[in-house]
Design an enzyme around this catalytic site. Sequence first.
Site, PDB file in Angstrom:
ATOM      1  N   GLU A  51       0.785  -0.995   0.024  1.00  0.00           N
ATOM      2  CA  GLU A  51       0.075   0.129   0.059  1.00  0.00           C
ATOM      3  C   GLU A  51       0.859   1.198  -0.008  1.00  0.00           C
ATOM      4  O   GLU A  51       0.525   2.298  -0.815  1.00  0.00           O
ATOM      5  CB  GLU A  51      -0.881   0.167   1.249  1.00  0.00           C
ATOM      6  N   CYS A  66      -2.514  -2.728   7.284  1.00  0.00           N
ATOM      7  CA  CYS A  66      -2.217  -2.630   8.792  1.00  0.00           C
ATOM      8  C   CYS A  66      -2.453  -1.308   9.120  1.00  0.00           C
ATOM      9  O   CYS A  66      -2.897  -0.418   8.243  1.00  0.00           O
ATOM     10  CB  CYS A  66      -0.651  -3.001   8.863  1.00  0.00           C
TER      11      CYS A  66
END
Length: 147
Positions: free
Chosen positions: A57, A85
């Site tokens: 990401e 996360c």
Amino acid sequence: MELFSDEYFMQESLKEARKAFDKDEVPVGAVVVWNNQVIARSHNLTETLNDVTAHAEMQAFTAAANASGGKYLTDCTLFVTLEPCVMCAGASNWAQISRIVFGADDDKRGYSLLKESVLHTRTTVTRGVLREECSAILKEFFSKKRK
């Protein structure tokens, strides 16, 4: 212009996850989509770059910002094979990403384990797109590691 489905873009993320798998990286892949087009592709590079922040990401946000010419991704969607996360969810907040679509839940480190969301207030989330396929590559990777 042909409109693509969430499944189509998650398949593109799975292609990136396979690249990570082939590099012996945890197989997480991501794409950022703007205006029904992929503007960024990435996968985990934490081992390759020796950088704990080099999640798929984070790499995708940087590439998308470079492609769009701005740090805010307000009209973009992040497709990622694993639930982000807390670090990546926080980065998505700073980037003001409009939407996050992920495949597999992360029961150990996913952002949704927090009581308070770290996502931007305008970010919408779609969970479970191609969940089985996204989970399978992770299971295959960790099974191989345990041998």
